[in-house]
Scaffold this active site. Structure first.
Site, short mmCIF file in Angstrom:
data_model
loop_
_atom_site.label_atom_id
_atom_site.label_comp_id
_atom_site.label_asym_id
_atom_site.label_seq_id
_atom_site.Cartn_x
_atom_site.Cartn_y
_atom_site.Cartn_z
N GLU A 260 0.84 -1.19 0.00
CA GLU A 260 0.00 0.00 0.00
C GLU A 260 0.88 1.25 0.00
OE1 GLU A 260 -2.83 -0.14 3.20
OE2 GLU A 260 -3.73 -1.99 2.51
N HIS A 278 -8.27 1.09 1.94
CA HIS A 278 -8.02 0.98 3.38
C HIS A 278 -8.91 1.95 4.16
CE1 HIS A 278 -4.69 -0.58 6.23
NE2 HIS A 278 -5.79 -0.36 6.92
#
Length: 531
Positions: A260, A278
């Protein structure tokens, strides 16, 4: 005054928690690693979310840092091992965003079951693709939970409200807790075979990494839905794509990814795949809750020593702290005493708690004792790092408790088995015990001999034979060095046998004097101790 660096965005209300409690704060968001390393030595505390990454290099530079607080549950961005070795407490806030994350998992399940994102996109593109989206009901289906802790249990509660059957795989879930939640505790193999929907709610560890591997995904029921709002790396992403394309997995919804920010991912574009960036904890309520909680927790630790939601140190509540603190001071001094008289290293450590102290939270007391013990030989060790240092050294640790104490209301005893050396027979057990008298640490037993004494800043510890002339010779030596005696405590087994002398003195004697003292015929061992 303690000083805290807020390195990620926190709400104004959270900042106010620090300032109203007398803690100086600096807000510096978006620092580079080099900038953080340059300024971190100024601070006692570091408050972060997920963007700031206090790695081993940052922690190594943090000479005054005592606590890192993570506003949220995940601590992947913090090097906990380095923090522990440095003696820095790492805290998170596991409860502030539990409801938000559970709700997101349920939302993702519904979105996947009814293919809502794809239907929305095509409808707004001017199509009316009603026949292309045949969804599935979740009611009366089996939800398989991998992890049934703080967040997983909340998902279970909501799934049961949707009339789902819930099977949970969690090695830490007790049968009693499973019954209380209304879930069935199962093994992973059983869950894989039975679940219509699988959601994950575990941290990323060596044990949980790739828990839904290609092999395990292949064992799932055809048509299964996979939802991951926990951590990237729990599910094999490439295998998930292959099984989506083959139709074995009917849909998958991921809020987290192995890397990420996930600007690219093998799953992007796969059929019936839903992605969010997220967002599990991304509600106004959760962000405010975790920010306030981390500010309170860090303030409590810096001001009173209370430890809440720490990942590398036993918790101490604000209510416990005043009672534990004096016993922790006693334990640390006993450990320091034992460490200073154990010249040949340790093979085993035994800690015994007797009386009222046995009912306290003993983990911080043990940590304090080990810090004192190891500091004598390892230098910069504290309550945070000491248990890990001892474990890494392979020294056996045993802890016992007894509700009754024959003489004192509370007693803490430490036994250290030292190593024998090739040229010395001094290996064996060193035993000390202490208590609190009028709230102050006192020594009450050395080598099984009863004697009651203070922990003076500088002390002479002498193990001698109980024979005439020893005290006179010792007094003469101290007089010649112009060292004043502050306290003098004696203990012995029987007349003429082994004895112990603990002498509080106002200054440190020379090495020559200690050599002369050890050369006296009555003296078996003499050493200067500092506290």
């Amino acid at each position: 005054m303690p000083k805290v660096l807020i390195a990620d965005k926190l709400s104004a209300a959270a900042v106010a928690v620090f300032t109203t409690r007398g803690i100086e704060t600096d807000i510096k968001v978006g620092l580079s690693k080099e900038e953080l390393i340059e300024i971190i030595p100024q601070y006692d505390g570091l408050a972060v979310r997920s963007a700031c990454k206090p790695d081993a290099d940052v922690i190594a530079a943090a000479d005054n840092l005592k606590v890192i607080g993570r506003a949220g549950i995940g601590v992947d961005n913090i090097d906990i091992k380095a923090a522990t070795a440095k003696g820095v407490v790492v805290m998170n806030t596991p409860f502030g965003n539990a409801i938000t994350t559970a709700e997101h998992a349920i939302a993702m399940m519904f979105a996947a079951a009814r293919q809502i994102p794809a239907a929305n996109a095509r409808t707004q593109a001017g199509e009316w693709p009603k026949k292309d989206f045949m969804g599935t009901e979740v009611s009366y289906k089996t939800l398989g939970l991998i992890g049934c802790g703080n967040i997983g249990s909340r998902v279970a509660e909501r799934a049961i409200g949707l009339k789902m059957k819930v099977a949970a795989y969690d090695p830490f879930l007790t049968e009693e807790r499973a019954v209380e939640l209304g879930v069935e505790k199962v093994e992973l193999e059983d869950l894989l075979e039975r679940a219509d929907v699988i959601t994950l709610h575990v941290p990323l560890t060596e044990q949980t990494k790739n828990v839904l591997s290609r092999e395990n995904l292949a064992k799932t029921k055809k048509g299964v839905i996979i939802v991951n709002c926990a951590r990237g790396g729990l599910v094999d992403e490439a295998a998930t794509k292959d099984l989506l394309e083959s139709g074995h997995i009917s849909a998958a919804a991921f809020d987290v990814f192995a890397e990420e920010p996930a600007k690219e991912n093998v799953l992007f574009g796969a059929p019936n795949f839903i992605a969010t960036p997220h967002l599990g904890a991304a509600t106004a309520e959760a962000q405010e809750n975790v920010a306030l909680q981390v500010a309170e927790q860090m303030s409590d630790y810096l001001l009173s020593g209370a430890v809440t939601n720490a990942l590398n140190m036993p918790s101490i509540t604000a209510e416990e702290a005043p009672r534990i603190k004096p016993f922790a001071a006693l334990a640390e001094k006993l450990g320091s005493f034992a460490g200073q008289i154990s010249d040949f290293g340790y093979e085993e450590v035994v800690i015994e708690y007797e009386g009222e102290v046995s009912d306290l939270n003993r983990k911080p007391l043990t940590a304090a004792l080990l810090a004192g013990l190891l500091r004598a030989s390892r230098g910069d060790v504290n309550m945070v790092s000491a248990p890990a240092v001892l474990a890494d050294s392979g020294v056996k640790l045993t802890e016992t408790k007894t509700e009754d104490s024959p003489v004192y209301d509370s007693l803490v005893r430490v036994k250290v088995k030292t190593k024998a050396t090739k040229n010395s027979a001094e290996g064996g057990w060193r035993t000390l015990a202490g208590t609190l008298i009028a709230g102050k640490p006192r020594i009450v037993e050395v080598k099984g001999m009863a004697l009651e004494g203070d922990f003076a800043p500088v002390m002479l510890y002498v193990n001698n034979l109980d024979q005439p002339g020893f005290i006179g010779a010792l007094g003469q030596m101290l007089g010649e060095e112009k060292i004043n005696i502050a306290t003098f405590h004696l203990g012995r087994t029987t007349a003429g046998d082994e004895a112990i002398a603990l002498i509080g003195i106002d200054s440190t004697p020379s090495g020559d004097m200690i050599e002369k003292l050890n050369a006296l015929p009555q003296v078996r061992y003499a050493k200067v101790l500092t506290f």
